[in-house]
Structure formats: structure tokens, C-alpha cells
Design a protein around this motif. Structure first.
Motif, mmCIF file in Angstrom:
data_model
loop_
_atom_site.group_PDB
_atom_site.id
_atom_site.type_symbol
_atom_site.label_atom_id
_atom_site.label_comp_id
_atom_site.label_asym_id
_atom_site.label_seq_id
_atom_site.Cartn_x
_atom_site.Cartn_y
_atom_site.Cartn_z
ATOM 1 N N UNK A 272 -40.683 -67.124 38.309
ATOM 2 C CA UNK A 272 -41.274 -66.370 37.356
ATOM 3 C C UNK A 272 -42.189 -65.220 38.080
ATOM 4 N N UNK A 273 -43.036 -65.582 38.957
ATOM 5 C CA UNK A 273 -43.917 -64.619 39.510
ATOM 6 C C UNK A 273 -43.140 -63.518 40.174
ATOM 7 N N UNK A 274 -41.943 -63.803 40.694
ATOM 8 C CA UNK A 274 -41.079 -62.867 41.458
ATOM 9 C C UNK A 274 -40.542 -61.861 40.343
ATOM 10 N N UNK A 275 -39.921 -62.516 39.365
ATOM 11 C CA UNK A 275 -39.173 -61.946 38.229
ATOM 12 C C UNK A 275 -40.114 -60.837 37.419
ATOM 13 N N UNK A 276 -41.326 -61.500 37.197
ATOM 14 C CA UNK A 276 -42.328 -60.528 36.506
ATOM 15 C C UNK A 276 -42.456 -59.203 36.986
ATOM 16 N N UNK A 277 -42.417 -59.163 38.138
ATOM 17 C CA UNK A 277 -42.953 -57.971 38.987
ATOM 18 C C UNK A 277 -41.752 -57.435 39.772
ATOM 19 N N UNK A 278 -40.495 -57.841 39.388
ATOM 20 C CA UNK A 278 -39.395 -57.516 40.202
ATOM 21 C C UNK A 278 -39.348 -57.573 41.678
ATOM 22 N N UNK A 279 -40.124 -58.499 42.064
ATOM 23 C CA UNK A 279 -40.009 -58.702 43.518
ATOM 24 C C UNK A 279 -38.525 -59.523 44.052
ATOM 25 N N UNK A 280 -38.120 -58.933 45.000
ATOM 26 C CA UNK A 280 -36.509 -59.599 45.366
ATOM 27 C C UNK A 280 -36.650 -61.011 45.559
ATOM 28 N N UNK A 281 -35.710 -61.764 44.985
ATOM 29 C CA UNK A 281 -35.824 -63.374 45.359
ATOM 30 C C UNK A 281 -34.364 -63.708 45.625
ATOM 31 N N UNK B 261 -36.344 -71.069 49.908
ATOM 32 C CA UNK B 261 -37.434 -71.952 50.517
ATOM 33 C C UNK B 261 -38.051 -71.337 51.389
ATOM 34 N N UNK B 262 -37.397 -70.557 52.222
ATOM 35 C CA UNK B 262 -38.221 -69.675 53.568
ATOM 36 C C UNK B 262 -38.952 -68.665 52.802
ATOM 37 N N UNK B 263 -38.625 -67.821 51.929
ATOM 38 C CA UNK B 263 -39.553 -66.887 50.995
ATOM 39 C C UNK B 263 -40.786 -67.642 50.606
ATOM 40 N N UNK B 264 -40.483 -68.764 50.041
ATOM 41 C CA UNK B 264 -41.393 -69.092 49.341
ATOM 42 C C UNK B 264 -42.700 -69.674 50.330
ATOM 43 N N UNK B 265 -42.314 -70.200 51.512
ATOM 44 C CA UNK B 265 -43.080 -70.642 52.685
ATOM 45 C C UNK B 265 -43.907 -69.631 52.953
ATOM 46 N N UNK B 266 -43.307 -68.440 53.075
ATOM 47 C CA UNK B 266 -43.985 -67.099 53.711
ATOM 48 C C UNK B 266 -44.931 -66.602 52.554
ATOM 49 N N UNK B 267 -44.594 -66.995 51.411
ATOM 50 C CA UNK B 267 -45.338 -66.445 50.204
ATOM 51 C C UNK B 267 -46.569 -67.045 50.138
ATOM 52 N N UNK B 268 -46.443 -68.575 50.367
ATOM 53 C CA UNK B 268 -47.688 -69.277 50.116
ATOM 54 C C UNK B 268 -48.648 -68.907 51.419
ATOM 55 N N UNK C 283 -51.372 -58.941 49.768
ATOM 56 C CA UNK C 283 -50.929 -59.669 48.356
ATOM 57 C C UNK C 283 -50.401 -58.609 47.366
ATOM 58 N N UNK C 284 -49.153 -58.918 46.806
ATOM 59 C CA UNK C 284 -48.661 -58.116 45.739
ATOM 60 C C UNK C 284 -49.040 -58.807 44.313
ATOM 61 N N UNK C 285 -48.680 -58.015 43.260
ATOM 62 C CA UNK C 285 -48.896 -58.748 41.829
ATOM 63 C C UNK C 285 -48.139 -60.188 41.662
ATOM 64 N N UNK C 286 -47.306 -60.094 42.300
ATOM 65 C CA UNK C 286 -46.285 -61.408 42.515
ATOM 66 C C UNK C 286 -47.213 -62.557 42.877
#
Lengths: 275, 270
Positions: free
Chosen positions: B32-41, B49-56, B4-7
Motif C-alpha cells: 500500500x505504501x509503495x502504491x500510494x506514492x507510485x514507488x516501484x515494487x 522481500x529484499x526491497x522490504x528489508x532495505x526499506x526498513x 525517507x520518501x513519502x512511502x
């Protein structure tokens, strides 16, 4: 909780030994018999933990994480007694070890820190958000109703802080009246606002009401509760106050409060410069 | 297992405090979660969408030991997608329990029962409040009214035109509980196989369909017939709009009003 976070990586046993030593040192006037008592508790905990198999240890740790998360939703401090009664049960002797493991998971996965309260509330724990989202909370994270309560709470904490960290209740209610909040009037958003402030916020540990009996008639004084001290800082509250003033004020223009901020951050040298 | 990261943590915290989010809110929260902690989006929609799926998936792997899961649910009103944080330990309502007193929870259980038992997947709000009479411990009608408001604002129930029904959050969280507690009266939708409280029923057999499932299914048929292979009776109900991408809520809302012709006495074996 001094040192707690830095020790998490170390070996479990060593870990807990160190924490105990640091805590013992931290407390003023700790006697060697207290330290001995603590180490005895620890010995028992290690023994109890050793008698549990891996699966049971995992299960109890995860149950405890879940229990802490659920109980925290009410924002009422969680008692060690209740943890033992509802979660650990027959393995409650292993409390320090299971508790430490659960604390580590809460931090790594949920980004929350477990803090033990002090004084009268010793043996109670609260969860504190560790994520630093900056000064503005993103609107989509917390629901509106909660935001409204948080707003009222910020106003209360600001009033107390600006007034020198303590405020008499008559003065508090008099000031709140200007915000349209009266103790005997049903409020559109908050409902029974007196109950919210003097019961809910107090039980949750945001506000402390201290009864001063040395005056006649006795007065009640509002102070920051322990949860407030962990969840926010004097700097953040002063910044909030400046925002209310449409940013026409700089935090350092409030000389007394600014000194208080610096002192709370351990910057004694800078305080003298301000003076 | 991915860490888990802060995002991830911020995203998860939002789910913990809000319970359920619709697809649009999830996307915005992800950003928002990615931008707050400077995670690449990713810029590209598909990649994102693929990134979000992986994230969840990462979050779900990490919270599984605590019997929690971010799960997709479909609204019975309009077929739109929701994502909720649910408790997956067996038929428990622990997550809900935390916010409410035992007596409030008892009333909610009675409410769930009478909603499941109803033909329309809803009960009148007066009837809902009158459930206080069936409680062992006393509760005033005013308190019950307040409770309904709280349940509504926490998105457990939906109150519309004086009718109380279970919202998507409750269905996501309580589906298993409902099947366990009311095996005789809880029915599944013939198409999606999930719990069906609001929907259409066949005249000749126990088949039920969600409005949005019916609309999807019948859009491929000239003459609507019951989907059960041993039934095939004509399906004489007014069909929701066929373009299922469009919200069909206006129609289904009207039909869930209680006096509708689209629903009728179910052939419940109760």
C-alpha cells in the motif's frame, strides 16, 4: 505557519530572522516595539544556541522530536511551557532555534508538520499529517477503534459545516439521535459519548464549543476547532457528505456550501460565477 | 544514509499508530505504501522481500536518533513473526507512558511483575484486577477492568480463558526493562536466548524453552533430553507439533491455561 516550510533549506540564522519578519508582518497592527521584542528574543536564542556544543544541540533537538511525537499521541495541544520544562530545561532560551530544527526533522522523517495554534491557544502546538493519501485512507494504516472515532468526528464536522459553520447544541444532539447517539446513553462503541464529544474532541482541538450568553437561556454553539481546520478541508468534508448521499449529489449542487468551499480555497472569482 | 520518501513516511506512520503488525500485515502495508506514492515494487517475491528489508533499514537509520526502531519479535504463543515499533532508550517505557496515566502505568507495572513471577507466564484476570489493592493511589476495579481492555486492544496483553499474559508487543518493548527490574526471576529461553515467560521447564535444572523453540529443538531428537550440557535429563513433557511451519497455537493455548502439566514450579532463585 506562513513561509516556514520554504525557508527550511536556508541557513539557520537567516532562516529564523525571516520567519520572524514574516510573522510580524502577518499580524495586523504589529508595532515596531513588538518586532524589537521579537528580535531581542532572537538575539538571546542565537547566543544561547552558540553556547551549546554540537553534541548537546543534537541531543536536545532529538529529545524534542521524541517528546513531540509522544505527546501528540494523546492529541492534546503541546504547550511551549511544557517543552521548556520537560525537554529544553537550562537551554530554554535557545527554544526558537532548537524548535525549528526539530520541526524540520519531523517533516523530513515522519511526514508531519508542526503547527502553532492561534488566539487563546497561542503558544500551543499540534502535529499535522502532511502526507496526502487521497480521499480514502488505507484501512491498514489506522486501528479500528480510532477509525470509529474518526467517523463520528467526520459526522460532527459535516453537520456543523452543512449548517453554516455553527450549530446549537440542542440541534446537534437532536440530529445525532438519528445516528443512535444520545448524550445520556452509554454507547456501544464510544462509551460515554457526551464526554467524548464535549471533552475529548474539544481538548484535542477538533471541536470548539462557544457559549452564547446574549440569549436567554444561554446556548452552546458547536464550531470547528483549530485542529480540524488544519487536518481537513471544507472540500473534503463536502465530498464526504456527498458520499453519505450515495454519491447522488455533486459537491457543487450544494450551492451555499460550495461557495464556502471556494472561498476557503481563496477562489473568490469562482464564487461569483456560482451565484 | 538513504533518505525517507513519502512511502517510507506512510509505512512509519502506520507503525506509530498501530504499534505492532504481523508479517502478513507488514507485507500488505509495504505494498500500500509503495502504491500510494507510485514507488516501484518488484513483481518477484524474492526481490520484494529484499526491497522490504532495505526499506526498513532506511527507516531504522533515520529514526535511530530518536531511540526508535522497527524490531522483529517472535510470538511466545506460536512462534510466528511480528514487527513492532519500539523505544530503545534504556529500560524506559516512555512510548507506553504516553497513552496511559501514571496510575494506570503503575498497575501495568505490577501486572508485568506478577506475570514475570508466575510459573505459567500468566495470571488470572481476577488476580490482575485485584492488583489495584497494591497501588498507592486509588483505582476502582471497574477502572482496572477498563484498563485491561485497553491494554488488550492496544495489543500489550493477551487475555484468554481468563488468563492474562504479555503479548508480543509488550515483550518486544519491555524485554530489557524486565531483565533490569527483575533480574532474579526473569529467565531466558535456552535456545533463542530471549526472554521466556511462557514455555516448558526442565525437571532437574533451571532450563526453560519457548514452546516453539522446544518443538524445533526436539524435532531432531529421538528421545527428548534437556539441552543443558551438564544436565541432559529426560524431557518428559508433551511436545508441541513438530512441523513448526504450522501454527501450534491450539496446543500451546491449552497448555498456557494454568493447570497444565507442561509447566511447573520453576527453580527460580527468588
Amino acid at each position: 505557519m506562513p513561509g516556514g516550510q520554504y525557508l527550511i533549506q536556508l541557513d539557520l540564522l537567516f532562516d529564523i530572522w525571516l520567519i520572524l519578519i514574516i510573522r510580524a508582518k502577518d499580524r495586523d497592527g504589529t508595532t515596531s516595539s513588538q518586532a524589537a521584542g521579537a528580535s531581542q528574543t532572537m538575539n538571546q536564542a542565537v547566543k544561547a544556541a552558540a553556547s551549546m556544543d554540537r553534541g548537546e544541540m543534537e541531543r536536545k533537538t532529538n529529545d524534542l522530536v521524541q517528546y513531540l511525537l509522544i505527546m501528540d499521541q494523546k492529541k492534546i495541544p503541546i504547550k511551549k511551557q511544557d517543552i521548556n520544562k520537560h525537554v529544553l530545561k537550562d537551554v530554554s532560551k535557545a527554544f526558537p532555534i532548537i524548535f525549528e530544527k526539530a520541526t524540520e526533522r519531523l517533516s523530513k522523517i515522519f511526514g508531519v508538520e508542526v503547527v502553532e495554534l492561534q488566539d487563546k491557544l497561542k503558544g500551543s502546538y499540534i502535529l499535522v499529517n502532511k502526507l496526502d493519501v487521497g480521499e480514502h485512507n488505507p484501512a491498514e494504516i489506522w486501528p479500528d477503534e480510532e477509525n470509529a472515532k474518526t467517523g463520528l468526528l467526520m459526522v460532527l464536522l459535516s453537520l456543523i459545516f452543512m449548517n453554516g459553520n455553527v450549530m446549537e447544541d440542542t440541534q446537534m444532539w437532536h440530529t445525532l439521535k438519528k445516528f443512535g447517539i444520545e448524550q445520556d446513553h452509554h454507547h456501544e462503541v464510544f462509551g460515554d459519548v457526551k464526554k467524548l464529544i464535549t471533552q475529548e474532541f474539544v481538548r484535542q482541538g477538533y471541536i470548539e464549543i462557544v457559549r452564547q450568553t446574549n440569549t436567554d437561556p444561554p446556548v452552546n454553539e458547536f464550531k470547528w476547532g483549530q485542529r480540524a481546520k488544519h487536518e481537513t478541508t471544507k472540500r473534503k468534508v463536502l465530498t464526504f457528505v456527498c458520499q453519505i448521499y450515495n454519491n447522488d449529489m455533486e459537491p457543487r449542487q450544494w450551492t451555499l456550501q460550495w461557495q464556502d468551499v471556494l472561498r476557503s480555497e481563496g477562489r473568490q472569482d469562482d464564487v461569483e460565477q456560482v451565484i | 544514509m538513504s533518505q525517507m520518501t513519502d512511502s517510507h513516511r506512510l509505512f512509519l506512520q502506520a507503525f506509530m499508530s498501530r504499534g505492532i503488525l504481523d508479517a502478513k500485515e507488514v507485507k500488505s502495508l509495504f505494498r500500500t505504501s509503495c502504491e500510494k506514492f507510485k514507488t516501484f515494487i518488484a513483481d518477484n517475491e524474492e526481490e520484494r522481500r529484499h526491497q522490504l528489508t532495505e526499506f526498513v533499514i532506511t527507516i531504522n537509520n533515520n529514526i535511530k536518533p530518536f531511540h526508535m526502531e522497527i524490531k522483529k519479535g517472535v510470538s511466545e504463543e506460536d512462534g510466528s513473526n511480528y514487527y513492532g515499533l519500539v523505544n530503545i532508550s534504556e529500560s524506559s517505557i516512555t512510548l507506553l507512558a504516553s497513552d496511559f496515566t501514571t496510575n494506570e502505568l503503575d498497575l501495568f507495572k505490577k501486572l508485568v511483575e506478577s506475570i514475570v513471577d508466575s510459573d505459567t507466564g500468566s495470571v488470572g484476570s481476577t488476580d490482575a484486577i485485584n492488583l489495584v489493592e497494591t497501588l498507592d493511589k486509588k483505582m476502582t476495579r471497574n477502572d482496572a477492568q477498563e484498563l485491561l481492555k485497553k491494554l488488550e486492544s492496544n495489543k500489550w496483553i493477551k487475555v484468554m480463558n481468563g488468563q492474562v499474559s504479555l503479548a508480543t508487543r509488550a515483550i518486544l518493548e519491555l524485554e530489557q526493562y524486565i531483565f533490569d527490574m527483575f533480574p532474579a526471576i526473569a529467565t531466558r529461553c535456552n535456545m533463542c536466548k530471549k526472554l521466556c515467560l511462557k514455555g516448558q521447564s526442565c525437571d532437574s535444572c533451571p532450563v526453560r524453552l519457548h514452546f516453539h523453540c522446544a518443538s524445533k529443538f526436539f524435532s531432531r531428537q529421538e528421545v527428548p533430553k534437556c539441552p543443558a550440557s551438564d544436565c541432559k535429563s529426560p524431557w518428559p513433557r508433551a511436545l508441541p507439533r513438530k512441523d513448526t511451519d504450522q501454527p501450534i497455537s491450539s496446543q500451546t493455548d491449552a497448555s498456557s491455561g494454568g493447570t497444565s502439566t507442561q509447566t511447573r514450579k520453576r527453580k527460580a532463585k527468588s
